[in-house]
Design a protein around this motif. Structure first.
Motif, PDB file in Angstrom:
ATOM      1  N   ARG A  94      63.955  67.383  29.253  1.00  0.00           N
ATOM      2  CA  ARG A  94      64.356  67.543  27.850  1.00  0.00           C
ATOM      3  C   ARG A  94      63.781  66.420  26.979  1.00  0.00           C
ATOM      4  N   PRO A  95      63.396  66.759  25.760  1.00  0.00           N
ATOM      5  CA  PRO A  95      63.024  65.687  24.831  1.00  0.00           C
ATOM      6  C   PRO A  95      64.286  64.950  24.386  1.00  0.00           C
ATOM      7  N   PRO A  96      64.155  63.721  23.930  1.00  0.00           N
ATOM      8  CA  PRO A  96      65.346  62.993  23.455  1.00  0.00           C
ATOM      9  C   PRO A  96      65.893  63.616  22.181  1.00  0.00           C
ATOM     10  N   SER A  97      67.221  63.584  22.046  1.00  0.00           N
ATOM     11  CA  SER A  97      67.843  64.160  20.849  1.00  0.00           C
ATOM     12  C   SER A  97      67.911  63.147  19.714  1.00  0.00           C
ATOM     13  N   ARG A  98      67.764  61.857  20.029  1.00  0.00           N
ATOM     14  CA  ARG A  98      67.775  60.833  18.969  1.00  0.00           C
ATOM     15  C   ARG A  98      67.170  59.544  19.495  1.00  0.00           C
ATOM     16  N   ASP A  99      66.800  58.702  18.524  1.00  0.00           N
ATOM     17  CA  ASP A  99      66.261  57.382  18.851  1.00  0.00           C
ATOM     18  C   ASP A  99      67.321  56.323  18.582  1.00  0.00           C
ATOM     19  N   ILE A 100      67.403  55.352  19.471  1.00  0.00           N
ATOM     20  CA  ILE A 100      68.262  54.181  19.257  1.00  0.00           C
ATOM     21  C   ILE A 100      67.330  52.981  19.174  1.00  0.00           C
ATOM     22  N   THR A 101      67.160  52.466  17.967  1.00  0.00           N
ATOM     23  CA  THR A 101      66.218  51.367  17.751  1.00  0.00           C
ATOM     24  C   THR A 101      66.961  50.043  17.694  1.00  0.00           C
ATOM     25  N   LEU A 102      66.493  49.099  18.486  1.00  0.00           N
ATOM     26  CA  LEU A 102      67.128  47.782  18.541  1.00  0.00           C
ATOM     27  C   LEU A 102      66.056  46.702  18.411  1.00  0.00           C
ATOM     28  N   HIS A 103      66.344  45.704  17.597  1.00  0.00           N
ATOM     29  CA  HIS A 103      65.473  44.540  17.488  1.00  0.00           C
ATOM     30  C   HIS A 103      65.974  43.455  18.434  1.00  0.00           C
ATOM     31  N   LEU A 104      65.033  42.836  19.153  1.00  0.00           N
ATOM     32  CA  LEU A 104      65.367  41.692  20.001  1.00  0.00           C
ATOM     33  C   LEU A 104      65.149  40.448  19.158  1.00  0.00           C
ATOM     34  N   THR A 105      66.223  39.740  18.906  1.00  0.00           N
ATOM     35  CA  THR A 105      66.168  38.694  17.901  1.00  0.00           C
ATOM     36  C   THR A 105      66.680  37.367  18.444  1.00  0.00           C
ATOM     37  N   PRO A 125      79.903  48.502  21.005  1.00  0.00           N
ATOM     38  CA  PRO A 125      79.158  49.154  22.090  1.00  0.00           C
ATOM     39  C   PRO A 125      78.194  50.213  21.551  1.00  0.00           C
ATOM     40  N   ILE A 126      77.142  50.438  22.317  1.00  0.00           N
ATOM     41  CA  ILE A 126      76.235  51.555  22.044  1.00  0.00           C
ATOM     42  C   ILE A 126      76.815  52.757  22.784  1.00  0.00           C
ATOM     43  N   VAL A 127      77.206  53.787  22.062  1.00  0.00           N
ATOM     44  CA  VAL A 127      77.929  54.905  22.680  1.00  0.00           C
ATOM     45  C   VAL A 127      76.980  56.081  22.907  1.00  0.00           C
ATOM     46  N   LEU A 128      76.944  56.558  24.154  1.00  0.00           N
ATOM     47  CA  LEU A 128      76.167  57.746  24.511  1.00  0.00           C
ATOM     48  C   LEU A 128      77.121  58.826  24.999  1.00  0.00           C
ATOM     49  N   GLN A 129      76.821  60.072  24.655  1.00  0.00           N
ATOM     50  CA  GLN A 129      77.595  61.181  25.201  1.00  0.00           C
ATOM     51  C   GLN A 129      77.109  61.467  26.616  1.00  0.00           C
ATOM     52  N   ARG A 130      78.028  61.796  27.486  1.00  0.00           N
ATOM     53  CA  ARG A 130      77.622  62.083  28.860  1.00  0.00           C
ATOM     54  C   ARG A 130      76.658  63.276  28.883  1.00  0.00           C
ATOM     55  N   GLY A 131      75.559  63.111  29.568  1.00  0.00           N
ATOM     56  CA  GLY A 131      74.536  64.148  29.660  1.00  0.00           C
ATOM     57  C   GLY A 131      73.488  64.077  28.567  1.00  0.00           C
ATOM     58  N   GLU A 132      73.716  63.240  27.585  1.00  0.00           N
ATOM     59  CA  GLU A 132      72.789  63.118  26.464  1.00  0.00           C
ATOM     60  C   GLU A 132      71.467  62.493  26.919  1.00  0.00           C
ATOM     61  N   ARG A 133      70.407  62.931  26.260  1.00  0.00           N
ATOM     62  CA  ARG A 133      69.075  62.366  26.507  1.00  0.00           C
ATOM     63  C   ARG A 133      68.645  61.632  25.242  1.00  0.00           C
ATOM     64  N   VAL A 134      68.361  60.341  25.361  1.00  0.00           N
ATOM     65  CA  VAL A 134      68.029  59.549  24.179  1.00  0.00           C
ATOM     66  C   VAL A 134      66.783  58.704  24.430  1.00  0.00           C
ATOM     67  N   ARG A 135      66.213  58.246  23.341  1.00  0.00           N
ATOM     68  CA  ARG A 135      65.089  57.314  23.417  1.00  0.00           C
ATOM     69  C   ARG A 135      65.547  55.959  22.879  1.00  0.00           C
ATOM     70  N   PHE A 136      65.359  54.919  23.679  1.00  0.00           N
ATOM     71  CA  PHE A 136      65.562  53.549  23.202  1.00  0.00           C
ATOM     72  C   PHE A 136      64.221  53.015  22.704  1.00  0.00           C
ATOM     73  N   VAL A 137      64.222  52.462  21.508  1.00  0.00           N
ATOM     74  CA  VAL A 137      63.035  51.815  20.948  1.00  0.00           C
ATOM     75  C   VAL A 137      63.364  50.329  20.778  1.00  0.00           C
ATOM     76  N   LEU A 138      62.599  49.486  21.427  1.00  0.00           N
ATOM     77  CA  LEU A 138      62.835  48.042  21.326  1.00  0.00           C
ATOM     78  C   LEU A 138      61.700  47.375  20.552  1.00  0.00           C
ATOM     79  N   ILE A 139      62.072  46.527  19.613  1.00  0.00           N
ATOM     80  CA  ILE A 139      61.113  45.750  18.820  1.00  0.00           C
ATOM     81  C   ILE A 139      61.445  44.279  19.033  1.00  0.00           C
ATOM     82  N   ASN A 140      60.491  43.549  19.595  1.00  0.00           N
ATOM     83  CA  ASN A 140      60.749  42.133  19.880  1.00  0.00           C
ATOM     84  C   ASN A 140      60.316  41.274  18.691  1.00  0.00           C
ATOM     85  N   ASP A 141      61.275  40.822  17.930  1.00  0.00           N
ATOM     86  CA  ASP A 141      61.015  39.984  16.759  1.00  0.00           C
ATOM     87  C   ASP A 141      60.885  38.513  17.119  1.00  0.00           C
TER      88      ASP A 141
END
Ligand SMILES: [Cu+2]
Length: 212
Positions: A94-105, A125-141
């Motif tokens: 499955r493709p991800p249903s949403r992106d979770i973008t986090l900056h490393l600071t 907390p970062i809350v995910l629904q059970r069974g959910e498919r998500v994309r984490f995007v990390l940006i290292n600042d």
């Protein structure tokens, strides 16, 4: 500890990175960090810059999965994240249903580390629904590498091998880098999510990922 040594933590002036792999960033001002090129800050960057836990924002984060980490002599052939390819297709097409973008600071002078300028005690907390498919995007600042470990769930690095993404526990993010990985929230629980440099984790670079 290698990163600490190579980057010359103590007394390093902000705005310069002695150990950085400048060849990876064509077109950049090579004398400065990606975030310090004098460009107009985005609204997101301006908001982050207002936080005490943030002393730098990468304005032009770039993927550098095909580059070695800091400290390798030029011309040395090393395996990189771009070389990793799973032996078989991933289990969740499955493709991800949403992106979770986090900056490393971080704030090097105060030695505060976090996600999005917040240390663990300030964050929800970062809350995910059970069974959910998500994309984490990390940006290292920040000016240091951060090996980010999500417990309990696989991190499938998006490194150009389509469905043959490598399944990883910990994903290292280089200074000024932006990368992404897919996660299927198939195990319930509170899970630790943190930088694996434990002195960063202890100074705030930790979140709870809650699968409910
Ligand atoms: Cu870290």
């Amino acid at each position: 500890m290698r990163t600490m040594t190579d980057m010359g933590m103590g007394g390093m002036p902000h705005g310069s990175i002695s150990g950085m792999d400048h060849g990876a960033m064509p077109g950049m001002d090579h004398g400065s960090m990606p975030g310090m090129s004098g460009m107009e800050a985005t609204p997101e960057a301006k908001e982050l810059q207002g936080r005490v836990g943030v002393d730098n924002v990468a304005e032009m984060p770039v993927e550098r999965l095909n580059r070695a980490g800091e400290g390798f002599p030029a011309g040395r052939r090393v395996l990189t994240y771009a070389d990793l390819r799973a032996a078989r297709r991933g289990g969740d097409p499955r493709p991800p249903s949403r992106d979770i973008t986090l900056h490393l600071t971080g704030n090097m002078e105060r030695f505060i580390w976090g996600f999005d300028g917040k240390k663990f005690s300030e964050a929800q907390p970062i809350v995910l629904q059970r069974g959910e498919r998500v994309r984490f995007v990390l940006i290292n600042d920040s000016m240091m590498e951060h090996p980010i470990h999500l417990h309990g769930l696989w991190s499938e690095l998006e490194n150009g091998h389509a469905d043959y993404r490598p399944y990883k526990h910990t994903i290292n993010v280089k200074p000024g880098e932006k990368l992404s990985y897919l996660v299927t929230a198939d195990e319930p629980g509170p899970w630790a999510y943190h930088c694996h440099l434990l002195y960063h984790m202890e100074m705030g670079m930790f979140r709870e990922v809650r699968v409910s």
